[in-house]
Design a protein around this motif. Structure first.
Motif, PDB file in Angstrom:
ATOM      1  N   ILE A 293      18.889  29.970  71.993  1.00  0.00           N
ATOM      2  CA  ILE A 293      17.353  29.987  71.566  1.00  0.00           C
ATOM      3  C   ILE A 293      16.791  31.148  72.033  1.00  0.00           C
ATOM      4  CG2 ILE A 293      15.351  29.124  72.669  1.00  0.00           C
ATOM      5  CD1 ILE A 293      17.088  26.646  73.842  1.00  0.00           C
ATOM      6  N   CYS A 294      16.051  31.647  70.826  1.00  0.00           N
ATOM      7  CA  CYS A 294      15.334  32.851  70.972  1.00  0.00           C
ATOM      8  C   CYS A 294      14.618  32.973  71.902  1.00  0.00           C
ATOM      9  CB  CYS A 294      14.541  33.071  69.649  1.00  0.00           C
ATOM     10  SG  CYS A 294      13.382  34.353  69.554  1.00  0.00           S
ATOM     11  N   ASN A 295      14.548  33.960  72.783  1.00  0.00           N
ATOM     12  CA  ASN A 295      13.579  34.152  74.044  1.00  0.00           C
ATOM     13  C   ASN A 295      12.389  34.595  73.762  1.00  0.00           C
ATOM     14  OD1 ASN A 295      16.730  34.658  75.011  1.00  0.00           O
ATOM     15  ND2 ASN A 295      15.531  34.693  77.014  1.00  0.00           N
ATOM     16  N   CYS A 296      12.228  34.861  72.536  1.00  0.00           N
ATOM     17  CA  CYS A 296      10.771  35.348  72.264  1.00  0.00           C
ATOM     18  C   CYS A 296       9.928  33.928  71.692  1.00  0.00           C
ATOM     19  CB  CYS A 296      10.691  36.359  71.033  1.00  0.00           C
ATOM     20  SG  CYS A 296       9.054  37.079  70.658  1.00  0.00           S
ATOM     21  N   CYS A 297      10.430  33.300  70.627  1.00  0.00           N
ATOM     22  CA  CYS A 297       9.601  32.252  70.143  1.00  0.00           C
ATOM     23  C   CYS A 297      10.082  30.811  70.199  1.00  0.00           C
ATOM     24  CB  CYS A 297       9.517  32.594  68.590  1.00  0.00           C
ATOM     25  SG  CYS A 297      11.245  32.054  67.717  1.00  0.00           S
ATOM     26  N   LYS A 298      11.252  30.854  71.064  1.00  0.00           N
ATOM     27  CA  LYS A 298      11.966  29.424  71.484  1.00  0.00           C
ATOM     28  C   LYS A 298      12.574  28.652  70.365  1.00  0.00           C
ATOM     29  CE  LYS A 298       9.285  28.613  75.617  1.00  0.00           C
ATOM     30  NZ  LYS A 298       8.335  27.618  76.187  1.00  0.00           N
ATOM     31  N   LYS A 299      12.957  29.427  69.004  1.00  0.00           N
ATOM     32  CA  LYS A 299      13.506  28.925  68.185  1.00  0.00           C
ATOM     33  C   LYS A 299      15.053  28.636  68.511  1.00  0.00           C
ATOM     34  CE  LYS A 299      15.114  29.710  63.352  1.00  0.00           C
ATOM     35  NZ  LYS A 299      15.206  30.764  62.175  1.00  0.00           N
ATOM     36  N   GLU A 300      15.439  27.286  68.285  1.00  0.00           N
ATOM     37  CA  GLU A 300      16.856  27.019  68.339  1.00  0.00           C
ATOM     38  C   GLU A 300      17.597  27.137  67.233  1.00  0.00           C
ATOM     39  OE1 GLU A 300      19.720  23.459  70.207  1.00  0.00           O
ATOM     40  OE2 GLU A 300      17.519  23.201  70.155  1.00  0.00           O
ATOM     41  N   LEU A 301      18.268  28.130  67.473  1.00  0.00           N
ATOM     42  CA  LEU A 301      19.301  28.804  66.393  1.00  0.00           C
ATOM     43  C   LEU A 301      20.666  27.731  66.291  1.00  0.00           C
ATOM     44  CD1 LEU A 301      19.209  32.512  67.368  1.00  0.00           C
ATOM     45  CD2 LEU A 301      17.907  31.160  65.725  1.00  0.00           C
ATOM     46  N   ARG A 302      20.936  27.676  64.811  1.00  0.00           N
ATOM     47  CA  ARG A 302      22.130  26.762  64.543  1.00  0.00           C
ATOM     48  C   ARG A 302      23.420  27.156  65.127  1.00  0.00           C
ATOM     49  NH1 ARG A 302      23.688  26.350  59.010  1.00  0.00           N
ATOM     50  NH2 ARG A 302      22.887  28.595  58.834  1.00  0.00           N
ATOM     51  N   VAL A 303      23.964  26.197  65.660  1.00  0.00           N
ATOM     52  CA  VAL A 303      25.304  26.296  66.299  1.00  0.00           C
ATOM     53  C   VAL A 303      26.198  25.298  65.996  1.00  0.00           C
ATOM     54  CG1 VAL A 303      26.879  26.493  68.361  1.00  0.00           C
ATOM     55  CG2 VAL A 303      24.603  27.740  68.117  1.00  0.00           C
ATOM     56  N   GLU A 304      27.302  25.414  65.182  1.00  0.00           N
ATOM     57  CA  GLU A 304      28.240  24.458  64.698  1.00  0.00           C
ATOM     58  C   GLU A 304      29.707  24.694  65.359  1.00  0.00           C
ATOM     59  OE1 GLU A 304      27.716  24.121  60.512  1.00  0.00           O
ATOM     60  OE2 GLU A 304      25.821  23.870  60.754  1.00  0.00           O
ATOM     61  N   ASN A 305      30.096  23.908  66.011  1.00  0.00           N
ATOM     62  CA  ASN A 305      31.686  23.924  66.564  1.00  0.00           C
ATOM     63  C   ASN A 305      31.775  25.353  67.320  1.00  0.00           C
ATOM     64  OD1 ASN A 305      32.350  21.297  65.168  1.00  0.00           O
ATOM     65  ND2 ASN A 305      32.752  22.698  63.230  1.00  0.00           N
TER      66      ASN A 305
END
Length: 98
Positions: A32-44
């Motif tokens: 998760i971006c510490n600035c904007c809280k965007k959850e980034l894609r994680v697959e496997n």
């Protein structure tokens, strides 16, 4: 902010093992971006979005001597941050992409 599938690989482990190479993020569950809280894609267990990960151990001459701080920025927040720099970042190009 990173979380891992195994509890032993969460924040305390990362801070205690600061010097280790974190490129092998085995068991990565989320970023998760510490600035904007965007959850980034994680697959496997593999991060599928661009992310800037910063870990820094503050040294003796710092007011934060002994502290270790880690954070993640999505590409958009990174671009916004460097746009505010008075001296631009140095750019180069990687010729071999693995």
């Amino acid at each position: 902010m990173r979380t891992y599938l195994e509890q032993s690989l969460n924040q305390h482990y990362l801070l205690e093992n600061f010097g280790n190479n974190l490129k092998n993020d085995t068991g990565l569950a989320s970023v998760i971006c510490n600035c904007c809280k965007k959850e980034l894609r994680v697959e496997n267990g593999i991060l599928k979005d661009e992310c800037i990960h910063i870990s820094h151990a503050f040294g003796y001459f710092s007011e934060r001597d002994g502290e270790i701080q880690c954070f993640d920025l999505c590409e958009e927040c990174y671009n916004k941050m460097i746009a505010k720099f008075r001296i631009p970042v140095e750019n180069g190009e990687r010729t071999e992409l693995l």
